[in-house]
Each structure stands twice: as C-alpha cells, then as structure tokens.
Design a protein around this motif. Structure first.
Motif, PDB file in Angstrom:
ATOM      1  N   LEU A  61     -15.335   5.490  -1.986  1.00  0.00           N
ATOM      2  CA  LEU A  61     -14.966   3.642  -2.273  1.00  0.00           C
ATOM      3  C   LEU A  61     -15.276   4.297  -3.366  1.00  0.00           C
ATOM      4  N   TRP A 115     -11.261  -4.019   2.776  1.00  0.00           N
ATOM      5  CA  TRP A 115     -11.124  -5.755   1.531  1.00  0.00           C
ATOM      6  C   TRP A 115     -12.336  -6.000   1.065  1.00  0.00           C
ATOM      7  N   CYS A 155      -7.455  -1.571   1.050  1.00  0.00           N
ATOM      8  CA  CYS A 155      -7.639   0.547   0.278  1.00  0.00           C
ATOM      9  C   CYS A 155      -8.235   0.782   1.716  1.00  0.00           C
ATOM     10  N   GLY A 172       0.817  -0.826  -0.532  1.00  0.00           N
ATOM     11  CA  GLY A 172      -0.054  -0.221  -0.164  1.00  0.00           C
ATOM     12  C   GLY A 172       0.733   1.203  -0.241  1.00  0.00           C
ATOM     13  N   SER A 197     -11.789  -5.242  -7.335  1.00  0.00           N
ATOM     14  CA  SER A 197     -10.866  -4.980  -6.659  1.00  0.00           C
ATOM     15  C   SER A 197     -11.782  -3.327  -6.428  1.00  0.00           C
ATOM     16  N   LEU A 198     -10.933  -2.910  -4.627  1.00  0.00           N
ATOM     17  CA  LEU A 198     -11.663  -1.894  -4.307  1.00  0.00           C
ATOM     18  C   LEU A 198     -10.180  -0.708  -4.562  1.00  0.00           C
ATOM     19  N   GLY A 199     -11.287   0.575  -4.863  1.00  0.00           N
ATOM     20  CA  GLY A 199      -9.973   1.752  -4.855  1.00  0.00           C
ATOM     21  C   GLY A 199     -11.175   2.989  -3.784  1.00  0.00           C
TER      22      GLY A 199
END
Length: 282
Positions: free
Chosen positions: A250, A205, A197, A100, A242-244
């Motif tokens: 979010l 997650w 994230c 990260g 996936s997250l961002g």
C-alpha cells in the motif's frame, strides 16, 4: 489441431495471445467462442500474463483520466512515459469520473456520479448499471473491485454524512443497502470524489484523521468478501493526498510545498508491513 487437450489449449496457447487475436479466434468454433468468452478464462489469462511478463509491467501502469475531453492516458511508473489510449468512449457523453479498475475492467461514472458503467477497454464492450438512487448533493466515497470469494465484481457508494453504504453486485445486477458503524461519520480529504484503492481484497480510502482521534489522515478499508469496514492505521504524513499500490505494498502520495521557491514536490511512501505504522518507508 482439434485434438489439442483443452488445458493445453487454454494454458499454453490462447492465454498468450493478444486481445485482438482472441476476438478474431472466437469465430473458429463454438468451443473456442465459449472458452474465450468465459470470465474465468479472462482472469486466468491475466494471471498467466503476469507470470510471463518478467518485468512485471502490468502492475507498473496507472490509468489516468486526462483533463481534455475524450482522453485517457496510461502512465508507466518506471519509465515515466505517458501513452495516449484511444478508447473511443461508447457513451452519449464523456465519463467524468473513473471509479476504479480491476482485472482489465474499468468502472466509470457520468453526470456527477449518477450513471455508472462497467467498461472493457480491450473489447469496447460496456454495461450500464441500474440507478443507485443516491443524492447528488451529498459527498460519497466510491470504489470498484473483485470479490474472489464469490467470483463477483462490486461497486460501492458510501455516504460521508449518513450511515449508509450502497453495494452493487454484478452477479445480482442490483444495488442493495448495507448499514455500517465506524463509530464516527466519514470525512474525506483532498480527492473529490474519493475512489477506493483496491488492495488485499479490500477497498481503501484516506479520510480525515481528526474524527478518528488522530492529527494525521487515517486509512480505512472495506473488505469486499466480509463487507465490513476496518481501520488500517494512520497515514505517515499530514499532507497525504492519495493512496495507491506500489511493489505489492500500500502506498501513499504526499504533497510537500516549498514556500521559498513556490514549488510543489511529491513524495511516495510505502507501507512495507500492512497495518503497521512503523513500517512506512519513503
């Protein structure tokens, strides 16, 4: 020049300079060296740079670990331009995982997440973390973030099979075990190893929704200040990968395959209201 008040020097002059200039100006005096080296000044400078930058480009870049050795890239989300970053890794071997990034620092791992490093790409300074003593054969969730309540950087390694969470504190410079209870074992999705994230002071997650009573993947979060897990809610699509964070919200990357022309498209969804499932927007 020497009679410039410290607050003016810090807020109106030094914080506007580039990292390269600041490194040179450390030699001006002991006072300047202490000021520029202070981690609080680095945080203040980043905040000030964000206010100065009207285009908000600082928050529109994504760090990418390229497949080829010794390559890092920066993706600009608006222009879609990819820039090569010549970091010249100061490690004995190339990092294979980016855990990260936060406040200009990058947490990297070598040797299958056995050796962890905190790396400052601007100054090329790095620090190796102590051995977390985790099993390389077991799946883990990882994360790196800043806890503003204690002014501390933390690295997380969460066992997906055992009820075990390891937290590294930069201040204490040591790992400690924290037991958690989500009611079920953690199972993650397509990303391996899954990296947390960072958003709203918590690491997020995307995990298997089946084990949380849902058909869709579920988003969980670990609050860095309280050091507790919570369930944020279900993902908006079963093919979420996936997250961002996009535009202060979010976000979720969704993979959509077309069986007819055998192509793969990606959709970007944002959660306009944190924790509210109905607020997902494509």
């Amino acid at each position: 020049m020497w009679n410039i008040p410290r607050d003016i020097l810090e807020a109106e002059i030094l914080c506007r300079l580039s990292i390269k200039s600041l490194l040179r100006f450390k030699c001006v005096s002991k006072e300047w060296h202490c000021l520029i080296s202070d981690p609080k000044f680095a945080l203040y400078r980043q905040k000030k740079q964000g206010e100065i930058d009207n285009n908000n480009t600082i928050h529109q870049r994504v760090l990418v670990l390229a497949i080829s050795p010794d390559r890092l890239q920066s993706l600009h989300c608006l222009t879609r331009c990819i820039t090569e970053l010549n970091f010249n890794f100061p490690f004995e071997s190339r990092p294979n995982v980016i855990i990260g990034s936060c406040n200009g620092l990058v947490c990297m791992a070598l040797h299958g997440c056995k050796d962890f490093f905190i790396y400052n790409p601007s100054t090329r300074a790095h620090k190796k973390l102590p051995d977390p003593d985790i099993s390389l054969g077991s799946p883990y969730l990882y994360g790196f973030g800043y806890d503003s309540s204690t002014d501390d950087y933390k690295v997380l390694a969460v066992s997906c099979l055992r009820v075990l969470l390891k937290v590294f504190s930069m201040k204490a410079f040591s790992w400690r075990d924290v037991h958690y209870n989500l009611g079920v074992k953690l199972f993650y999705g397509t990303e391996s190893p899954p990296k947390g994230c960072l958003f709203n002071g918590a690491l997020h997650w995307l995990v298997s929704g089946f084990h949380f009573g849902s058909q869709d993947p579920v988003i969980i979060a670990f609050d860095l200040a309280e050091e507790k897990f919570c369930r944020v809610g279900e993902a908006c699509h079963p093919r979420s990968v996936s997250l961002g964070v996009v535009g202060g919200c979010l976000s979720l990357n969704v993979c959509c395959s077309n069986c007819v022309d055998k192509t793969t498209d990606f959709e970007l969804w944002v959660m306009k209201q944190y924790g509210v499932h109905s607020s997902w927007e494509r």
